[in-house]
Design a protein around this motif. Structure first.
Motif, PDB file in Angstrom:
ATOM      1  N   LEU A   1      -3.569  12.168  10.994  1.00  0.00           N
ATOM      2  CA  LEU A   1      -2.651  11.024  11.367  1.00  0.00           C
ATOM      3  C   LEU A   1      -1.243  11.510  11.511  1.00  0.00           C
ATOM      4  CD1 LEU A   1      -3.643   8.092   8.801  1.00  0.00           C
ATOM      5  CD2 LEU A   1      -4.212   8.036  11.395  1.00  0.00           C
ATOM      6  N   PRO A   2      -0.348  10.680  12.434  1.00  0.00           N
ATOM      7  CA  PRO A   2       0.905  10.893  12.544  1.00  0.00           C
ATOM      8  C   PRO A   2       2.020  10.610  11.255  1.00  0.00           C
ATOM      9  CG  PRO A   2      -0.625   9.650  14.715  1.00  0.00           C
ATOM     10  CD  PRO A   2      -1.115   9.604  13.357  1.00  0.00           C
ATOM     11  N   TYR A   3       2.913  10.536  10.754  1.00  0.00           N
ATOM     12  CA  TYR A   3       3.170  10.260   9.805  1.00  0.00           C
ATOM     13  C   TYR A   3       3.780   8.929   9.798  1.00  0.00           C
ATOM     14  CZ  TYR A   3       7.377  12.003  11.868  1.00  0.00           C
ATOM     15  OH  TYR A   3       8.807  12.291  12.095  1.00  0.00           O
ATOM     16  N   GLY A   4       4.157   8.826  11.110  1.00  0.00           N
ATOM     17  CA  GLY A   4       4.783   6.959  10.902  1.00  0.00           C
ATOM     18  C   GLY A   4       2.898   6.432  10.464  1.00  0.00           C
ATOM     19  N   VAL A   5       2.668   6.667  10.869  1.00  0.00           N
ATOM     20  CA  VAL A   5       0.962   5.796  10.853  1.00  0.00           C
ATOM     21  C   VAL A   5       0.767   6.125   9.307  1.00  0.00           C
ATOM     22  CG1 VAL A   5      -1.458   5.567  10.960  1.00  0.00           C
ATOM     23  CG2 VAL A   5       0.037   5.733  12.517  1.00  0.00           C
ATOM     24  N   ALA A   6       0.799   7.392   8.770  1.00  0.00           N
ATOM     25  CA  ALA A   6       0.450   7.491   6.956  1.00  0.00           C
ATOM     26  C   ALA A   6       1.286   6.612   5.971  1.00  0.00           C
ATOM     27  CB  ALA A   6       0.555   9.455   6.775  1.00  0.00           C
ATOM     28  N   ILE A   7       2.855   7.125   6.588  1.00  0.00           N
ATOM     29  CA  ILE A   7       4.222   6.471   5.649  1.00  0.00           C
ATOM     30  C   ILE A   7       3.674   4.939   5.572  1.00  0.00           C
ATOM     31  CG2 ILE A   7       6.185   6.188   5.515  1.00  0.00           C
ATOM     32  CD1 ILE A   7       6.729   8.636   6.559  1.00  0.00           C
ATOM     33  N   SER A   8       3.328   4.051   6.625  1.00  0.00           N
ATOM     34  CA  SER A   8       3.026   3.155   7.053  1.00  0.00           C
ATOM     35  C   SER A   8       1.370   2.653   6.300  1.00  0.00           C
ATOM     36  CB  SER A   8       2.309   2.081   8.408  1.00  0.00           C
ATOM     37  OG  SER A   8       3.924   2.300   9.173  1.00  0.00           O
ATOM     38  N   ALA A   9       0.731   3.299   5.678  1.00  0.00           N
ATOM     39  CA  ALA A   9      -0.749   3.687   5.084  1.00  0.00           C
ATOM     40  C   ALA A   9      -0.520   3.321   3.758  1.00  0.00           C
ATOM     41  CB  ALA A   9      -1.875   4.805   5.453  1.00  0.00           C
ATOM     42  N   GLY A  10       0.636   4.366   3.457  1.00  0.00           N
ATOM     43  CA  GLY A  10       1.046   4.745   2.294  1.00  0.00           C
ATOM     44  C   GLY A  10       1.390   3.511   1.148  1.00  0.00           C
ATOM     45  N   VAL A  11       2.372   2.911   2.529  1.00  0.00           N
ATOM     46  CA  VAL A  11       3.238   1.072   1.546  1.00  0.00           C
ATOM     47  C   VAL A  11       2.766   0.760   1.080  1.00  0.00           C
ATOM     48  CG1 VAL A  11       5.349  -0.307   1.785  1.00  0.00           C
ATOM     49  CG2 VAL A  11       5.579   1.930   2.324  1.00  0.00           C
ATOM     50  N   VAL A  12       1.772   0.252   2.412  1.00  0.00           N
ATOM     51  CA  VAL A  12       0.641  -0.525   2.210  1.00  0.00           C
ATOM     52  C   VAL A  12       0.048  -0.738   1.112  1.00  0.00           C
ATOM     53  CG1 VAL A  12      -1.468  -1.770   3.556  1.00  0.00           C
ATOM     54  CG2 VAL A  12       0.162  -1.580   4.853  1.00  0.00           C
ATOM     55  N   ALA A  13      -0.749   0.807   0.859  1.00  0.00           N
ATOM     56  CA  ALA A  13      -1.580   1.324  -0.416  1.00  0.00           C
ATOM     57  C   ALA A  13      -1.117   0.694  -1.223  1.00  0.00           C
ATOM     58  CB  ALA A  13      -2.028   2.615   0.112  1.00  0.00           C
TER      59      ALA A  13
END
Length: 194
Positions: A6-18
């Motif tokens: 995943l692009p790091y922007g998507v991964a960061i967003s997914a981490g915050v959502v998690a």
């Protein structure tokens, strides 16, 4: 980022959502069961750690994209980017508690749930919101730490349990609720780091 790509922007967003979702789960359990929040926090921390070990099989992730790792080492006008992010988060949390109705309701619920309920505040919702905020902030801190270190291990962050309680107390925040000093907490964290 490393396994799925995943692009790091998507991964960061997914981490915050998690982080927010796990906070919502924690808040919901506290509201529905009436179990002490500290006990629920410790129990879920152990459960999440076990899930992390199971999913990662205990291996570390150290082949993160160089552009993500560069964020952890970047600076703006000679000031580390992670310091800028932490100051922005501190300002946002300060504004939340001092300038918004929701922030004042969170503080009132923390000070006295019964009095807040009698004042017409949806205290159950405020408790869940407090844990959502806590989970989101923990996720942001975890992302910053992984970016700074350039790797993620399952045990990463376990040594931050005591400092996460000590920094707010040193800064003047009441663990019993009702009073939050974000600047004091920030300075308490700096004192512990030094």
């Amino acid at each position: 980022m490393q396994v799925v790509g995943l692009p790091y922007g998507v991964a960061i967003s997914a981490g915050v959502v998690a982080g927010c979702l796990t906070g919502a789960l924690q808040g919901t359990i506290i509201v529905r069961t009436g179990i002490n929040p500290f006990i629920v926090s410790l129990a879920l921390a152990a459960a999440y750690f076990g899930m992390m070990l199971g999913l990662s099989r205990g291996t570390s992730y150290n082949k993160l994209p160089s552009s993500f790792v560069a964020l952890g080492r970047a600076s703006v006008l000679g000031i580390p980017l992670l310091l800028v992010v932490s100051v922005v988060v501190a300002i946002a949390v300060t504004l939340l508690f001092q300038r918004t109705v929701s922030g004042r309701q969170l503080l009132a619920t923390g000070a006295s749930t019964r009095a807040a309920l009698m004042s017409g505040i949806a205290t159950d919702r405020m408790i869940v919101n407090a844990h959502i905020l806590s989970g989101g902030l923990a996720a942001v801190a975890a992302i910053m730490l992984v970016a700074r270190l350039g790797s993620a291990q399952p045990s990463l962050g376990s040594e931050w349990l005591l400092p996460s309680f000590a920094a707010p107390v040193l800064g003047g925040t009441l663990l019993t609720g009702g009073r939050v000093l974000v600047t004091g907490t920030y300075l308490g964290a700096l004192l512990l780091a030094i």
